[in-house]
Design an enzyme around this catalytic site. Sequence first.
Site, short mmCIF file in Angstrom:
data_model
loop_
_atom_site.label_atom_id
_atom_site.label_comp_id
_atom_site.label_asym_id
_atom_site.label_seq_id
_atom_site.Cartn_x
_atom_site.Cartn_y
_atom_site.Cartn_z
CE LYS A 154 -25.75 15.27 0.68
NZ LYS A 154 -24.63 15.40 -0.25
CD GLU A 229 -27.48 27.99 11.14
OE1 GLU A 229 -27.70 29.09 10.58
OE2 GLU A 229 -27.36 27.87 12.37
CB CYS A 263 -24.38 31.65 4.61
SG CYS A 263 -23.39 31.12 6.01
CD GLU A 355 -26.78 32.83 -0.41
OE1 GLU A 355 -27.47 31.87 -0.78
OE2 GLU A 355 -26.18 32.87 0.67
P1 NAD Z 1 -27.53 23.13 -1.52
O1 NAD Z 1 -28.80 23.49 -0.82
O2 NAD Z 1 -27.56 22.90 -2.96
O3 NAD Z 1 -26.90 21.81 -0.89
C1 NAD Z 1 -26.60 21.68 0.48
C2 NAD Z 1 -26.53 20.22 0.85
O4 NAD Z 1 -27.85 19.66 0.71
C3 NAD Z 1 -25.62 19.38 -0.05
O5 NAD Z 1 -24.97 18.39 0.73
C4 NAD Z 1 -26.61 18.73 -1.01
O6 NAD Z 1 -26.14 17.52 -1.54
C5 NAD Z 1 -27.81 18.50 -0.10
N1 NAD Z 1 -29.10 18.39 -0.82
C6 NAD Z 1 -29.41 18.86 -2.04
N2 NAD Z 1 -30.69 18.51 -2.35
C7 NAD Z 1 -31.17 17.80 -1.31
C8 NAD Z 1 -32.43 17.17 -1.03
N3 NAD Z 1 -33.43 17.22 -1.89
N4 NAD Z 1 -32.57 16.55 0.15
C9 NAD Z 1 -31.58 16.51 1.06
N5 NAD Z 1 -30.36 17.08 0.84
C10 NAD Z 1 -30.16 17.72 -0.33
O7 NAD Z 1 -26.50 24.28 -1.10
P2 NAD Z 1 -25.00 24.47 -1.58
O8 NAD Z 1 -25.04 25.02 -2.95
O9 NAD Z 1 -24.19 23.25 -1.30
O10 NAD Z 1 -24.52 25.59 -0.53
C11 NAD Z 1 -24.72 26.92 -0.72
C12 NAD Z 1 -25.86 27.45 0.13
O11 NAD Z 1 -25.63 27.15 1.51
C13 NAD Z 1 -25.99 28.95 0.09
O12 NAD Z 1 -27.33 29.30 -0.09
C14 NAD Z 1 -25.49 29.40 1.44
O13 NAD Z 1 -25.97 30.63 1.88
C15 NAD Z 1 -25.92 28.29 2.31
N6 NAD Z 1 -25.14 28.28 3.56
C16 NAD Z 1 -25.73 28.68 4.73
C17 NAD Z 1 -25.00 28.71 5.91
C18 NAD Z 1 -25.60 29.14 7.21
O14 NAD Z 1 -25.03 28.82 8.23
N7 NAD Z 1 -26.72 29.85 7.22
C19 NAD Z 1 -23.67 28.33 5.90
C20 NAD Z 1 -23.10 27.94 4.68
C21 NAD Z 1 -23.86 27.90 3.53
#
Ligand code: NAD
Length: 453
Positions: A154, A229, A263, A355
């Site tokens: 997804k 992650e 991140c 963050e």
């Molecule tokens: P997010 O948590 O809002 O969304 C991430 C993904 O999860 C999206 O595809 C979203 O549609 C999905 N999602 C949202 N709600 C969900 C639910 N209830 N159930 C299942 N899936 C759901 O994050 P974002 O805003 O897209 O990304 C930014 C975040 O990602 C930041 O906090 C960043 O630090 C983190 N990040 C971490 C890493 C790592 O490797 N540690 C890498 C990149 C980004």
Amino acid sequence: MTVSTILNPATEVPIAEIPATDEAGVDAAIQKAATAFESWRAVAPGDRARIMRRFAAVLDDHQEELAWLEVANAGHTIGNARWEAGNVRDVVEYYAGAPERLFGRQIPVPGGVDITFREPLGVVGVIVPWNFPMPIAGWGFAPALAAGNTVVLKPAELTPLTALRIGELALEAGLPEGVLTVVPGKGSVVGQRFVTHPAVRKVVFTGSTEVGKGIMRGCADQVKNLTLELGGKNANIVFADADLEKAAAAAPGGVFDNSGQDCCSRSRLLVQSSIYDDFMAQLEDAVQSFTVADPGSDSAEMGPLISSDHRDAVAAYVAAGEVAFTGSAPDGPGFWFPPTVITPSSISARDFREEIFGPVLSVVRFETEEEAVRIANDTAYGLSGSVFTENLDRAMRVSRAVEAGNISVNSHASVRYWTPFGGYKQSGLGRELGPDAVAAFTEEKNVFLATSE
Ligand code: NAD
């Protein structure tokens, strides 16, 4: 069916309409993946490896297309987008070496022979955020496929285009139908169904810590395998014995790369007091010459933020902080935000703790090595960090003392596909990439064969 309009964040011009998959559609995709699993797991290791190498070759043939698609969809600079397209190709090629090397062990036991097998899990659900759509997808699907699993993937709502194209390229390369299926749609529908559907045996989630915690709770119901992650608030520690010129030149890239939507962004800068003024003067020059421009131009070091809502969220942090200096950003359409340096009122200020996920750097000073480590560790996160010093003893001491999964000395580089990547504390669970990632997509089975005397 709901459709979402995808905007180019550098121009605000609509570039695609993507249908959001409903729950019945997700179930159908998972069912297709479960059916494909029965034959994909049975593909001989050498053949699975060959198909994956072919997939890497097709990705290689489409590098420019994928890179420019990411420039348009995510506003990534063309330099970064080329690296990202190359990364997904390299990750597929690297894990193409795994099927014939998925070794078990023979363990000495009395009365027979004991051997272990690495068996695939079944369907793996990979949930990807919008900040690095291509690499993060690949880090999940490549080792999963190599181990004989099938994948439903997804992409984030805002950035589905490269993942959808990679799904088409997988078929073109000869991956059978259902082995890698890209399922665009909402997190609360598609992502959530990966968590609740019993045929999905593992969830790989990259995203915010808050959503990750909910997914972890959901996976508990079925004791489902899970890799997380999550977020980061990473420290860049500059000691007085560092090569200051090098440290100041590197600091903007360490935090503002990908507009800070990383991140691993080194968004907390800790500078030793005795060099603070000198360092800040050099940093100001470096920030002011950081090029924020049309992400398609070769000279751009930073593009726009991903969306208008996200720009508002970043701006709210800056409004509440003490701005020391800023760089510049284009005017006009696009979700632009200039590189910004803040000096927080204290280490408990929101901008220093939370963050921000934008081009905002919070700087504090410290006196001693011990204090630097204490401040660096005073966070719920633990993803990455940097140490700038010319003293090797200190470099190793501080690298070991900072509670984070990825530390760089005199550098901000955190990601290589052949080294492990992941977080301590609330930055995650498990590791991706590196030589051991395939094992995380297997169950280890122990078989004892009794032998007669
Ligand atoms: P997010 O948590 O809002 O969304 C991430 C993904 O999860 C999206 O595809 C979203 O549609 C999905 N999602 C949202 N709600 C969900 C639910 N209830 N159930 C299942 N899936 C759901 O994050 P974002 O805003 O897209 O990304 C930014 C975040 O990602 C930041 O906090 C960043 O630090 C983190 N990040 C971490 C890493 C790592 O490797 N540690 C890498 C990149 C980004």
